[in-house]
Design an enzyme around this catalytic site. Structure first.
Site, mmCIF file in Angstrom:
data_model
loop_
_atom_site.group_PDB
_atom_site.id
_atom_site.type_symbol
_atom_site.label_atom_id
_atom_site.label_comp_id
_atom_site.label_asym_id
_atom_site.label_seq_id
_atom_site.Cartn_x
_atom_site.Cartn_y
_atom_site.Cartn_z
ATOM 1 N N PRO A 10 -38.856 64.362 32.110
ATOM 2 C CA PRO A 10 -38.046 65.477 32.570
ATOM 3 C C PRO A 10 -38.688 66.854 32.401
ATOM 4 O O PRO A 10 -39.341 67.127 31.394
ATOM 5 C CB PRO A 10 -36.779 65.378 31.701
ATOM 6 C CG PRO A 10 -37.135 64.479 30.581
ATOM 7 C CD PRO A 10 -38.195 63.565 31.087
ATOM 8 N N ASN A 11 -38.473 67.650 33.418
ATOM 9 C CA ASN A 11 -38.897 69.068 33.469
ATOM 10 C C ASN A 11 -40.396 69.269 33.671
ATOM 11 O O ASN A 11 -40.847 70.403 33.846
ATOM 12 C CB ASN A 11 -38.420 69.837 32.223
ATOM 13 C CG ASN A 11 -36.910 69.797 32.079
ATOM 14 O OD1 ASN A 11 -36.209 70.126 33.032
ATOM 15 N ND2 ASN A 11 -36.405 69.374 30.946
ATOM 16 N N ARG A 18 -42.511 76.840 34.354
ATOM 17 C CA ARG A 18 -41.763 76.542 33.132
ATOM 18 C C ARG A 18 -42.491 77.089 31.900
ATOM 19 O O ARG A 18 -43.571 76.594 31.549
ATOM 20 C CB ARG A 18 -41.638 75.025 32.997
ATOM 21 C CG ARG A 18 -40.964 74.583 31.751
ATOM 22 C CD ARG A 18 -41.119 73.085 31.532
ATOM 23 N NE ARG A 18 -40.418 72.729 30.312
ATOM 24 C CZ ARG A 18 -40.540 71.560 29.713
ATOM 25 N NH1 ARG A 18 -41.334 70.633 30.225
ATOM 26 N NH2 ARG A 18 -39.888 71.318 28.603
ATOM 27 N N TYR A 23 -46.762 76.124 28.271
ATOM 28 C CA TYR A 23 -47.283 74.986 29.035
ATOM 29 C C TYR A 23 -48.389 75.345 30.020
ATOM 30 O O TYR A 23 -48.956 74.456 30.654
ATOM 31 C CB TYR A 23 -46.119 74.296 29.773
ATOM 32 C CG TYR A 23 -45.063 73.749 28.830
ATOM 33 C CD1 TYR A 23 -45.369 72.704 27.956
ATOM 34 C CD2 TYR A 23 -43.775 74.276 28.796
ATOM 35 C CE1 TYR A 23 -44.417 72.199 27.076
ATOM 36 C CE2 TYR A 23 -42.810 73.773 27.921
ATOM 37 C CZ TYR A 23 -43.146 72.740 27.064
ATOM 38 O OH TYR A 23 -42.207 72.237 26.195
ATOM 39 N N ASN A 74 -46.190 61.200 29.148
ATOM 40 C CA ASN A 74 -45.587 62.398 28.574
ATOM 41 C C ASN A 74 -44.099 62.277 28.876
ATOM 42 O O ASN A 74 -43.658 62.559 29.991
ATOM 43 C CB ASN A 74 -46.167 63.676 29.184
ATOM 44 C CG ASN A 74 -45.611 64.923 28.505
ATOM 45 O OD1 ASN A 74 -44.635 64.847 27.758
ATOM 46 N ND2 ASN A 74 -46.226 66.061 28.778
ATOM 47 N N ALA A 77 -38.836 65.732 26.712
ATOM 48 C CA ALA A 77 -37.858 65.753 25.612
ATOM 49 C C ALA A 77 -37.359 64.352 25.247
ATOM 50 O O ALA A 77 -36.903 64.133 24.116
ATOM 51 C CB ALA A 77 -36.683 66.660 25.979
ATOM 52 N N ASP A 87 -37.879 51.261 23.628
ATOM 53 C CA ASP A 87 -37.734 49.817 23.800
ATOM 54 C C ASP A 87 -38.432 49.332 25.067
ATOM 55 O O ASP A 87 -38.977 48.225 25.092
ATOM 56 C CB ASP A 87 -36.249 49.430 23.845
ATOM 57 C CG ASP A 87 -35.594 49.468 22.469
ATOM 58 O OD1 ASP A 87 -36.310 49.642 21.461
ATOM 59 O OD2 ASP A 87 -34.359 49.328 22.405
ATOM 60 N N GLU A 98 -49.406 58.271 24.196
ATOM 61 C CA GLU A 98 -48.415 59.360 24.247
ATOM 62 C C GLU A 98 -49.163 60.689 24.331
ATOM 63 O O GLU A 98 -50.089 60.921 23.555
ATOM 64 C CB GLU A 98 -47.574 59.311 22.961
ATOM 65 C CG GLU A 98 -46.617 60.471 22.809
ATOM 66 C CD GLU A 98 -45.907 60.463 21.450
ATOM 67 O OE1 GLU A 98 -46.066 59.496 20.658
ATOM 68 O OE2 GLU A 98 -45.207 61.456 21.179
ATOM 69 N N HIS A 100 -48.792 65.131 24.928
ATOM 70 C CA HIS A 100 -48.003 66.358 25.053
ATOM 71 C C HIS A 100 -48.957 67.503 25.323
ATOM 72 O O HIS A 100 -50.040 67.575 24.719
ATOM 73 C CB HIS A 100 -47.205 66.635 23.777
ATOM 74 C CG HIS A 100 -46.277 65.519 23.441
ATOM 75 N ND1 HIS A 100 -45.099 65.308 24.123
ATOM 76 C CD2 HIS A 100 -46.384 64.513 22.551
ATOM 77 C CE1 HIS A 100 -44.513 64.232 23.651
ATOM 78 N NE2 HIS A 100 -45.277 63.715 22.697
ATOM 79 N N ARG A 107 -43.986 73.249 16.525
ATOM 80 C CA ARG A 107 -42.854 73.895 17.209
ATOM 81 C C ARG A 107 -41.542 73.606 16.459
ATOM 82 O O ARG A 107 -41.564 73.426 15.250
ATOM 83 C CB ARG A 107 -42.828 73.426 18.673
ATOM 84 C CG ARG A 107 -44.099 73.834 19.437
ATOM 85 C CD ARG A 107 -44.050 73.395 20.887
ATOM 86 N NE ARG A 107 -42.957 74.034 21.607
ATOM 87 C CZ ARG A 107 -42.506 73.622 22.808
ATOM 88 N NH1 ARG A 107 -43.092 72.595 23.405
ATOM 89 N NH2 ARG A 107 -41.518 74.257 23.396
HETATM 90 C C1 DQA Z 1 -43.736 68.238 25.936
HETATM 91 C C2 DQA Z 1 -43.105 68.635 24.593
HETATM 92 C C3 DQA Z 1 -41.634 68.274 24.558
HETATM 93 O O1 DQA Z 1 -41.060 68.655 23.318
HETATM 94 C C4 DQA Z 1 -40.883 68.978 25.668
HETATM 95 O O2 DQA Z 1 -39.540 68.601 25.664
HETATM 96 C C5 DQA Z 1 -41.509 68.754 27.005
HETATM 97 C C6 DQA Z 1 -42.969 68.837 27.110
HETATM 98 C C7 DQA Z 1 -45.198 68.703 26.052
HETATM 99 O O3 DQA Z 1 -45.887 68.228 26.938
HETATM 100 O O4 DQA Z 1 -45.642 69.549 25.278
HETATM 101 O O5 DQA Z 1 -40.837 68.585 28.005
HETATM 102 O O6 DQA Z 1 -43.723 66.819 26.036
#
Ligand code: DQA
Length: 143
Positions: A10-11, A18, A23, A74, A77, A87, A98, A100, A107
């Protein structure tokens, strides 16, 4: 050729507009184009998928079992609270890395918790878009 799925939650479709101070100014499209080139030069084929919906991400994670050699994820949230995504990764016996963009450990407290790290082979955070290419390098070593 090995095949990897690059999954964004998401996002992350809003990258570029954003919170650019956190980012960066690159769009997801341009980051994906860079990952594609980077991976291709290392003999890895990439597919890309982004969704703001937990269920769609879970359904896509399941496809890694039969269609991919590994996955860069990624989860946005969802990283911090989605046991359903955790799961789903645990169902699929393929390596997940994983990633980010931001340094989640530096943070807010809620971002310091990841419910998916345990089911991923490794976690890379805080290197901006390089987090993704570092994950490709990691997968290259193990798939
Ligand atoms: C994120 C970090 C997460 O906490 C956040 O909710 C994101 C982006 C990152 O890439 O730094 O959506 O995954």
């Amino acid at each position: 050729m090995k095949k990897v799925l690059v999954l964004n939650g998401p996002n992350l479709n809003m990258l570029g507009v954003r919170e650019p101070e956190i980012y960066g100014f690159d769009t997801l499209e341009s980051i994906n184009a860079e990952i594609l080139e980077y991976a291709k030069a290392r003999d890895i084929e990439c597919d890309f998928f982004q969704s703001n919906c937990e269920g769609e991400l879970i359904t896509k994670i399941h496809t890694v079992l039969t269609e991919y050699d590994g996955c860069v994820i990624n989860a946005g949230a969802y990283t911090h609270y989605s046991y359903a995504i955790r799961d789903a990764i645990a169902c699929v016996h393929k390596p997940f890395i994983e990633v980010h963009l931001s340094d989640v450990n530096a943070r807010e407290d809620f971002r310091k918790i990841s419910v998916i790290t345990e089911v991923c082979r490794s976690a890379i955070a805080g290197y901006g878009k390089r987090s993704y290419t570092m994950a490709i390098d990691t997968l290259k070593e193990i798939i």
